[in-house]
Design a protein around this motif. Sequence first.
Motif, PDB file in Angstrom:
ATOM      1  N   VAL A  48      -3.291   9.463   1.438  1.00  0.00           N
ATOM      2  CA  VAL A  48      -2.967   8.110   0.967  1.00  0.00           C
ATOM      3  C   VAL A  48      -2.011   8.301  -0.202  1.00  0.00           C
ATOM      4  O   VAL A  48      -2.446   8.629  -1.309  1.00  0.00           O
ATOM      5  CB  VAL A  48      -4.224   7.338   0.545  1.00  0.00           C
ATOM      6  CG1 VAL A  48      -3.845   5.937   0.083  1.00  0.00           C
ATOM      7  CG2 VAL A  48      -5.227   7.279   1.685  1.00  0.00           C
TER       8      VAL A  48
ATOM      9  N   ASP B 100      -4.172  -1.133  -3.993  1.00  0.00           N
ATOM     10  CA  ASP B 100      -4.076   0.313  -3.767  1.00  0.00           C
ATOM     11  C   ASP B 100      -3.476   1.030  -4.977  1.00  0.00           C
ATOM     12  O   ASP B 100      -2.334   1.498  -4.940  1.00  0.00           O
ATOM     13  CB  ASP B 100      -3.262   0.588  -2.502  1.00  0.00           C
ATOM     14  CG  ASP B 100      -3.283   2.049  -2.093  1.00  0.00           C
ATOM     15  OD1 ASP B 100      -4.224   2.766  -2.483  1.00  0.00           O
ATOM     16  OD2 ASP B 100      -2.349   2.482  -1.378  1.00  0.00           O
TER      17      ASP B 100
ATOM     18  N   ILE C  32     -10.611   0.398  -0.054  1.00  0.00           N
ATOM     19  CA  ILE C  32      -9.349   0.382  -0.783  1.00  0.00           C
ATOM     20  C   ILE C  32      -9.593  -0.146  -2.191  1.00  0.00           C
ATOM     21  O   ILE C  32     -10.558  -0.884  -2.434  1.00  0.00           O
ATOM     22  CB  ILE C  32      -8.297  -0.475  -0.045  1.00  0.00           C
ATOM     23  CG1 ILE C  32      -6.888  -0.117  -0.519  1.00  0.00           C
ATOM     24  CG2 ILE C  32      -8.580  -1.970  -0.199  1.00  0.00           C
ATOM     25  CD1 ILE C  32      -5.793  -0.579   0.413  1.00  0.00           C
TER      26      ILE C  32
ATOM     27  N   GLY D   5      -5.669  -4.930   2.963  1.00  0.00           N
ATOM     28  CA  GLY D   5      -5.528  -3.477   2.939  1.00  0.00           C
ATOM     29  C   GLY D   5      -6.486  -2.782   3.878  1.00  0.00           C
ATOM     30  O   GLY D   5      -6.100  -1.840   4.598  1.00  0.00           O
TER      31      GLY D   5
ATOM     32  N   MET E 267       0.827  -1.202   0.000  1.00  0.00           N
ATOM     33  CA  MET E 267       0.000   0.000   0.000  1.00  0.00           C
ATOM     34  C   MET E 267       0.861   1.253   0.000  1.00  0.00           C
ATOM     35  O   MET E 267       2.044   1.213   0.343  1.00  0.00           O
ATOM     36  CB  MET E 267      -0.904   0.013   1.240  1.00  0.00           C
ATOM     37  CG  MET E 267      -1.922  -1.090   1.285  1.00  0.00           C
ATOM     38  SD  MET E 267      -2.742  -1.195   2.901  1.00  0.00           S
ATOM     39  CE  MET E 267      -3.392   0.482   3.093  1.00  0.00           C
TER      40      MET E 267
ATOM     41  N   GLY F 232      -7.782   6.745  -6.017  1.00  0.00           N
ATOM     42  CA  GLY F 232      -8.357   6.269  -4.767  1.00  0.00           C
ATOM     43  C   GLY F 232      -9.029   7.326  -3.927  1.00  0.00           C
ATOM     44  O   GLY F 232      -9.120   7.182  -2.700  1.00  0.00           O
TER      45      GLY F 232
END
Length: 240
Positions: free
Chosen positions: A32, A173, A161, A223, A11, A123
Amino acid sequence: MRPSGRKPDEMRPVTIETGVSKHAEGSCLIAVGETRVLCTATLEESVPGWLKGLGRGWVTAEYGMLPRATGTRMRREAKSGQSGRTQEIQRLIGRSLRAVTDLDALGERSIVIDCDVLQADGGTRCASITGGWVALRLCIDWMMRRDMLERDPVRDHVAAISCGIYGGEVILDLDYAEDSEAETDANFVITGAGGLVEIQATAEEEPFTEEQFGRMLALARQGCAALVRAQQRTLEGADA
């Protein structure tokens, strides 16, 4: 090799900073990788008309991207009107948060989660759900400190995710470079207990197999469990 150099099951770094808005009952900034979303929770002492008199509350969400969240400037949707993508994402966020909220315990109140994308690198909907839950949790904590609730309405964590197939390999991811070229793109919303809230999966080129789907689901569980741990660490820090 992934464009980012990450391993298939690796990730992006995740950080969640709370208390970023002094006016909101709950707030956080989630990062993220290079994606950053500001999530705020607002308590309203009212419910939609169709819920009035039923003694139940409501949790909903609004989502938006700032004009320079991406490489080129986008028109503000306040001027051009909400796109179908925006409406779909904010409904997903609302559904995901309601799935782990006891609406009866809220009473006739609404909590609105605003998710504003400051910077997008893939994402954003998943980051909004993960950060939106933190903002919701902080809002509920704010209410409970003021004896506004008889019991805690939040039944579990929820996080989200993406997974996909890139270069024939299942990966976890996706950032924008991977998402834009992936053969398959999927988003998984999973509770802390492992319950599946929603799965969105689309083959952009070749159809994916059941075996590949199973691998994506396994990675998504891994994740989301990591994201729940990040949520827990964040709240422990907020309490401290």
